[in-house]
Scaffold this active site. Sequence first.
Site, PDB file in Angstrom:
ATOM      1  CE  LYS A   1       5.187  -7.299 -14.918  1.00  0.00           C
ATOM      2  NZ  LYS A   1       5.311  -8.626 -15.501  1.00  0.00           N
TER       3      LYS A   1
ATOM      4  CD  GLU B   1      -2.212  -3.881  -9.049  1.00  0.00           C
ATOM      5  OE1 GLU B   1      -2.036  -4.200 -10.212  1.00  0.00           O
ATOM      6  OE2 GLU B   1      -1.958  -4.624  -8.081  1.00  0.00           O
TER       7      GLU B   1
ATOM      8  CG  HIS C   1       6.401  -7.818  -2.400  1.00  0.00           C
ATOM      9  ND1 HIS C   1       5.070  -8.008  -2.122  1.00  0.00           N
ATOM     10  CD2 HIS C   1       6.720  -6.606  -1.899  1.00  0.00           C
ATOM     11  CE1 HIS C   1       4.598  -6.948  -1.499  1.00  0.00           C
ATOM     12  NE2 HIS C   1       5.580  -6.087  -1.350  1.00  0.00           N
TER      13      HIS C   1
ATOM     14  NE  ARG D   1       9.938 -16.121 -14.154  1.00  0.00           N
ATOM     15  CZ  ARG D   1       9.369 -15.035 -13.610  1.00  0.00           C
ATOM     16  NH1 ARG D   1       9.257 -13.931 -14.307  1.00  0.00           N
ATOM     17  NH2 ARG D   1       8.924 -15.068 -12.369  1.00  0.00           N
TER      18      ARG D   1
END
Lengths: 499, 171
Positions: A116, A200, A235, A292
């Site tokens: 990531k 983040e 999430h 994907r």
Amino acid sequence: MFKKVLIANRGEIAVRVMRACRELGIRSVGVYSDADRPAPHVRYANEVYNVGAAPASESYLRIDKIVDVARRAGAEAVHPGYGFLAENADFAAACEDAALVFVGPAPATLRAAGDKQGARATMAAAGIPVIPGSPPELREDDAIARAAAEIGWPVMIKAAAGGGGKGMRVCARADDFAELLKHARSEARSAFGDDAVYVEKCIAGPRHVEFQILADAHGNVVHLHERECSIQRRHQKLVEESPSPALDDELRARMAQAALKAARAANYTNAGTIEFLLDADRNFYFLEVNARLQVEHPVTELVTGVDLVKEQLRIAAGEPLAFAQDDVKPRGAAIECRISAEDPDNNFYPATGTISRLRLPSGPGVRFDGGIAQGYEVPIYYDPLIAKLVVWAEDRPLAVERMSRALNEFVLDGVATTIPFHRWVMASEVFRKGEFDTSFVEKYFRPEASHAERQEKAAAVLCTILSHLRGAEAPAGTDGAGPATDAWRLAARRESVGE
Amino acid sequence: MMRYWTTIGSRTYELTVEGEGPSPAVTVDGEPCDIDYYEVARDAIYSLILDGNSAELWVRRDERGGYVVFVAGHTLAVSVEDERRRRIRELKGGAGEGEQAAAEVKAPMPAMVLDVLVAPGDEVAEGQGLCVVEAMKMENLMRAPRGGVVKEVKIEKGRGVSLGDVLVVIE
């Protein structure tokens, strides 16, 4: 085109991929674990092989066994679905080594997308806005804590190897950081076998908007517009739709250009998704590449008319895209509700049980993608997502009404599911206005008894008549009476002794 | 004519029923209703026309002798009391009132206990975390359903629990 394809997955997505295979005249090879012998995808496949014990780590995640089955069955390609091995570069490489075509991007692309932080750096270098965060070389708790303080609270703690919300934590102040970091690390370790995390900046009031990409092996890249996925809980996406009510044409065009740029920067092939966060001031930030087929791909299929699984297979077979960007003309609006075996009245805890009764919704504009059947016992070993209900209509308000109608037709008894939650979402004024962000569920959802006066009265009348008839069949006081009397007496006895 | 008290959630309807055919004479809360019911599938699916309003109802008995009804997307738990049963309950009524039963916090799913946050004798507030369990790769904080004193802790860190196992008892 391939003659035979192995589908390295289970449940609704295995059935979805097999459907595309069947329409393309491809024989489908399924795999199943010991727990999945009764599963519908086993019955849907043309050929099917056992790959091990119930836990995914002993079956659906066993690269060696799945590759071996594919070779022995004579499959030419392997479609991984989503989850399990879908974004596993080692699996894609193992397929290549066995002369099997992996239906997805190249191993190197998967590796880059799975990293990531590396992906973020690539995108930043390509000029795509990214969320400020800690650099990948920071590994120590103290250093990460300092970076978090520098970025400014609140921050998001994320698993470096992560995805799907696992190992993710929001931290609002320095005092909580150590504790939340520990939880995020332990969740990351158990989910991904790697406890590396990073932080983040937390975007306030964010919406989750993603763009569908198709890229062939000949350098053609198109986007198939966006999906709005802001209705989430912890999430995990619950409702997705296209188009996004948050975008106007100008913003949509800018984000689409960024998505195409991102796909090119990632050297992407096959179907993929570029995820963005959109803040309250309509700034967007690159989030990640999902390398994907997405769970929510049907909403894109319904608005664009493109069958994404067939396109994946065509691209994997080396065919060039049969259409250009200008040919992609989305029409109307589509909404997907994820039907999960989770109890919305009980904190969305995973539920198990046997589906004792099932009636699927149908009628105009309704699509059902499922891996369930009447008599099917939902196993505890896998993701609770059991089906997806998707509708299309001419515009968003009509799609919301259609989804409400379809949900009302849906009968699924024996297992708690998210169906009542979705009924609530469709009735919500905030949802209908389209003015929501990812905090919608947390902010507004409260489990409550349904209020439907007319239906309640009908149920009361019917049950009373049924009781009345049972009483008449087996009058109280007679011996050798039916079960109703026995139950009645038992209850009376129990009550009289004060149990 | 038989009288019934039929409860759905917090609402109790008072009904009378007379006759046994497809169109019995029924009153709901004193108002007569026009009824026609048809058994579509035995003990399972019924069509009911109530004052001209059509409803399809999927019905099954629950373990306690009540009914679970699916109607137009709603799932309703329905309990029906006749006069005798109601009288028994009323006679018994009051005996159990005032006492607050111990609250058992049960495992909502098969899971692994990651952490135990309370010990017997601890005073806990409603919503306070009792333990952390992990299932399906998600950590879940189990909270106290109400305030009280921890009477028993039936779990250990690192051990597995099955669905429905009692984790913590609060008094």
